[in-house]
Design a protein around this motif. Structure first.
Motif, PDB file in Angstrom:
ATOM      1  N   UNK A  31       0.785  -1.220   0.000  1.00 16.14           N
ATOM      2  CA  UNK A  31       0.000   0.000   0.000  1.00 16.14           C
ATOM      3  C   UNK A  31       0.817   1.270   0.000  1.00 16.14           C
ATOM      4  N   UNK A  32       1.963   1.256   0.675  1.00 14.17           N
ATOM      5  CA  UNK A  32       2.758   2.484   0.808  1.00 14.17           C
ATOM      6  C   UNK A  32       3.523   2.836  -0.461  1.00 14.17           C
ATOM      7  N   UNK A  33       3.504   1.965  -1.476  1.00 17.27           N
ATOM      8  CA  UNK A  33       4.118   2.322  -2.764  1.00 17.27           C
ATOM      9  C   UNK A  33       3.094   2.273  -3.886  1.00 17.27           C
ATOM     10  N   UNK A  34       1.802   2.295  -3.525  1.00 18.19           N
ATOM     11  CA  UNK A  34       0.756   2.195  -4.540  1.00 18.19           C
ATOM     12  C   UNK A  34       0.836   3.334  -5.560  1.00 18.19           C
ATOM     13  N   UNK A  35       1.167   4.545  -5.103  1.00 20.08           N
ATOM     14  CA  UNK A  35       1.271   5.676  -6.026  1.00 20.08           C
ATOM     15  C   UNK A  35       2.427   5.464  -7.006  1.00 20.08           C
ATOM     16  N   UNK A  36       3.524   4.934  -6.530  1.00 17.40           N
ATOM     17  CA  UNK A  36       4.667   4.677  -7.406  1.00 17.40           C
ATOM     18  C   UNK A  36       4.357   3.559  -8.395  1.00 17.40           C
ATOM     19  N   UNK A  37       3.676   2.525  -7.942  1.00 17.47           N
ATOM     20  CA  UNK A  37       3.309   1.432  -8.841  1.00 17.47           C
ATOM     21  C   UNK A  37       2.371   1.925  -9.935  1.00 17.47           C
ATOM     22  N   UNK A  38       1.448   2.790  -9.563  1.00 17.78           N
ATOM     23  CA  UNK A  38       0.515   3.338 -10.542  1.00 17.78           C
ATOM     24  C   UNK A  38       1.253   4.189 -11.578  1.00 17.78           C
ATOM     25  N   UNK A  39       2.239   4.961 -11.104  1.00 17.03           N
ATOM     26  CA  UNK A  39       3.014   5.794 -12.031  1.00 17.03           C
ATOM     27  C   UNK A  39       3.839   4.932 -12.977  1.00 17.03           C
ATOM     28  N   UNK A  40       4.367   3.825 -12.497  1.00 19.12           N
ATOM     29  CA  UNK A  40       5.107   2.909 -13.360  1.00 19.12           C
ATOM     30  C   UNK A  40       4.193   2.285 -14.412  1.00 19.12           C
ATOM     31  N   UNK A  41       2.971   1.946 -13.987  1.00 23.70           N
ATOM     32  CA  UNK A  41       2.049   1.260 -14.894  1.00 23.70           C
ATOM     33  C   UNK A  41       1.624   2.139 -16.066  1.00 23.70           C
ATOM     34  N   UNK A  42       1.717   3.460 -15.903  1.00 24.62           N
ATOM     35  CA  UNK A  42       1.325   4.377 -16.970  1.00 24.62           C
ATOM     36  C   UNK A  42       2.391   4.533 -18.045  1.00 24.62           C
ATOM     37  N   UNK A  43       3.595   4.015 -17.783  1.00 22.81           N
ATOM     38  CA  UNK A  43       4.701   4.180 -18.736  1.00 22.81           C
ATOM     39  C   UNK A  43       4.927   2.899 -19.516  1.00 22.81           C
ATOM     40  N   UNK A  44       5.333   3.052 -20.776  1.00 25.93           N
ATOM     41  CA  UNK A  44       5.705   1.891 -21.597  1.00 25.93           C
ATOM     42  C   UNK A  44       7.210   1.760 -21.751  1.00 25.93           C
ATOM     43  N   UNK A  45       7.957   2.764 -21.260  1.00 21.51           N
ATOM     44  CA  UNK A  45       9.410   2.741 -21.412  1.00 21.51           C
ATOM     45  C   UNK A  45      10.129   2.295 -20.146  1.00 21.51           C
ATOM     46  N   UNK A  46       9.380   1.805 -19.177  1.00 19.63           N
ATOM     47  CA  UNK A  46       9.965   1.245 -17.965  1.00 19.63           C
ATOM     48  C   UNK A  46       8.958   0.242 -17.422  1.00 19.63           C
TER      49      UNK A  46
END
Length: 608
Positions: A31-46
């Motif tokens: 839960x404490x990295x949910x925002x970071x996981x969501x930001x990663x999921x929006x990218x196709x280059x990482x």
């Protein structure tokens, strides 16, 4: 930073990773990295690589960094997630691997700070205080406007001087804030660059060259710092020019090729007897990027290379001369050192080839081979393998044959245990092949996650894991990660149905009482476990079976993952081995005193 609009802090962090060339972030959701996981999921280059334990995520980031030469990145949630990273963080710290670890933290308004209670927020843990002794830098980021500064600082510190891990602990409310990159303060690493003292003294390099030229019995000790400094090409070229004999620490094994004529391979507690004899009898020793750990010097470091003038080149001021008395201490980066050494070496005509010394080293190697065919430095005669017993698979010969089958561009990851020492003694490293060894932390469970990281770092390369039955079980759940991503990892499990390294220690010092290594220990059928994960498997319990398995591996193209379980005798031991209180030349099984004294140029020591 030009042209970047106001954005969510989590997206800014991911954008920064992409701009640094990071392609994969290893993590386990929380839960404490949910925002970071969501930001990663929006990218196709990482990509976020979801592991099944945070320790495995940390090891995977280490494997990625070591295989690629880039900074590895792993993430974990607060509390248990962050704490589970610590073994991998420590591994990076001890072995000088640049990684950035991002941990989620409770909101700043939930964090206890100086409040004398144990905990305010759910899963709140002061990971910065816990991790600080195992990192080059660790901090809690309490203000989103500081993210640019802290990320740039983390990257600079992880890569500068002696590389290592950095940890940034980022509360949830900081992750979800909006930031304006144009208004964020940057970081200047000028102070760090000045502090590490990169300026190399050419005069000291000339002095080192003169000491080696004037020696009758010179040696080079290649440590892990050569690889981490990016000085492999320079070292290999200089050795090819000079023909100076070399030995390696555990971490330095893949810095020079096995087929370099005067590579004597591994030294130390589980090194070759002939390599240890060479160091014991040399009269000038150039130590490159090695801290001279007790596993190299033995438990009596004052006896190590006692007849030699010792030159140590090291970036870490604290390690210079800490264990062994030096005749010349050079602090600086190894890459410019090797370039400068090659330049000053070429200023004078080459001296003789040290023929009497090399003749002696050749006799050592022939008289005291580690594997059946001589171990490191000897060519493999595959036809002789077929004459071996159908039932007994000698581990050293297995490693020689495995190296031949894997080829010259394989990345071979070793877990921790007896198999690691057999491989380090006898597995040939040629061409662009890599050998990823766990050093200072020496954690079982390192190998499979490290192989996963290497597979992402070097797509298209053959990736292999050599593990024991004990170490394989520590992070065996990561077979699911291998399956999910269809990673071309070939796994070789040497199964002696015991925790062999500790069992060998018990046999020597505990009258053969095998508590928790044989009695109380068990392991599964690894082929069935692999098949349950959807991975093809095979087993070999004899040389004919093993040769058929390896021949099929040699013929196959890089493709799907594979698990091979190879039966090894429960009584198999790593030999030779250096006992406590003995100098490195006096390894077990002990030579007769007359035999040992005949091989020594330097006066032998009294019995311990």
């Amino acid at each position: 930073m030009e042209g970047m609009a106001v954005m969510k802090a989590a997206k800014y962090i991911v954008d920064y990773l992409v701009r640094q060339g990071v392609t994969h972030v290893f993590e386990m959701a929380g839960g404490a990295i949910a925002h970071l996981l969501d930001a990663l999921a929006e990218r196709e280059d990482i990509a976020a690589v979801s592991m099944h334990h945070e320790q495995a995520a940390a090891f995977a980031a280490e494997g990625y960094a070591r295989a690629s030469g880039k900074v590895g990145v792993a993430m974990a949630t607060s509390g248990p997630g962050a704490l589970n990273l610590l073994t991998g963080i420590g591994s990076c710290y001890f072995d000088s691997v640049p990684c950035v670890f991002l941990t989620g933290q409770v909101n700043t308004y939930e964090f206890k700070f100086d409040d004398p209670v144990r905990q305010n927020g759910f899963q709140e843990t002061d990971i910065v205080s816990v991790a600080r002794p195992l990192t080059k830098y660790a901090t809690l980021v309490t203000n989103a406007s500081r993210l640019r500064f802290e990320l740039e600082k983390a990257w600079a510190i992880a890569r500068s001087g002696r590389p290592g891990p950095v940890l940034l602990d980022i509360p949830m409310n900081v992750q979800r804030e909006d930031v304006d990159p144009e208004l964020m303060e940057g970081y200047s690493d000028l102070a760090e660059e000045e502090e590490i003292g990169c300026t190399l003294s050419v005069e000291e390099v000339r002095q080192a060259a003169a000491m080696l030229r004037g020696a009758s019995r010179p040696m080079v000790l290649v440590g892990g710092g050569v690889r981490s400094a990016g000085a492999v090409r320079e070292l290999r070229a200089w050795l090819a020019e000079t023909g100076i004999p070399a030995v390696c620490s555990l971490m330095g094994l893949d810095a020079i090729e096995t087929d370099y004529e005067w590579n004597l391979g591994l030294i130390g507690s589980y090194g070759h007897r002939y390599a240890n004899l060479a160091v014991a009898n040399c009269d000038c020793l150039l130590v490159l990027g090695s801290r001279l750990d007790t596993r190299q010097t033995g438990t009596r470091p004052e006896t190590f290379a006692r007849g030699a003038k010792i030159i140590q080149v090291e970036i870490d001021r604290a390690e210079l001369g800490r264990k062994v008395k030096l005749d010349l201490a050079i602090r600086g980066h190894l890459k410019p050192f090797m370039s400068t050494l090659a330049a000053v070496w070429g200023e004078e005509a080459q001296k003789g080839d040290w023929l009497p010394w090399k003749d002696r080293l050749t006799r050592y190697r022939k008289r005291y081979p580690t594997g059946t065919f001589g171990g490191s430095g000897s060519k493999i005669d595959s036809s002789r393998l077929m004459k071996a017993s159908d039932r007994d698979i000698d581990p050293n010969r297995l490693m020689e044959r495995l190296g031949e089958a894997l080829g010259t561009d394989a990345v071979i990851c070793l877990d921790v245990g007896q198999h690691q020492m057999w491989a380090s003694q006898s597995l040939p490293v040629e061409g662009e092949a890599r050998l990823l060894n766990a050093g200072g932390m020496g954690a079982m469970g390192f190998g499979l996650p490290a192989a996963i990281g290497a597979a992402f770092a070097l797509p298209g390369r053959r990736i292999a894991l050599v593990a024991g039955d004990g170490g394989m079980q520590v992070n065996i759940q990561e077979l699911q990660t291998v399956v999910h991503w269809r990673l071309p990892i070939s796994v070789f499990v040497l199964n002696n149905r015991s925790l062999g390294m500790v069992r060998q220690f018990q046999d020597l010092y505990f009258a053969g009482r095998q508590a928790s290594t044989v009695s109380g220990y068990s392991c599964p059928d690894f082929v069935k476990v692999a098949e349950a994960y959807g991975v093809a498997g095979a087993r070999a319990a004899s040389w004919p079976e093993l040769n058929r398995l390896l021949e099929s591996l040699t013929a196959a193209c890089i493709g799907d993952p594979f698990v091979a379980e190879i039966a090894v005798s429960p009584n198999a031991a790593v030999h030779p081995k250096l006992g406590v209180s003995r100098p490195i030349e006096d390894m077990e099984p002990l030579l007769s005193r007359r035999e040992l004294h005949r091989q020594m140029i330097v006066p032998p020591l009294e019995e311990p």
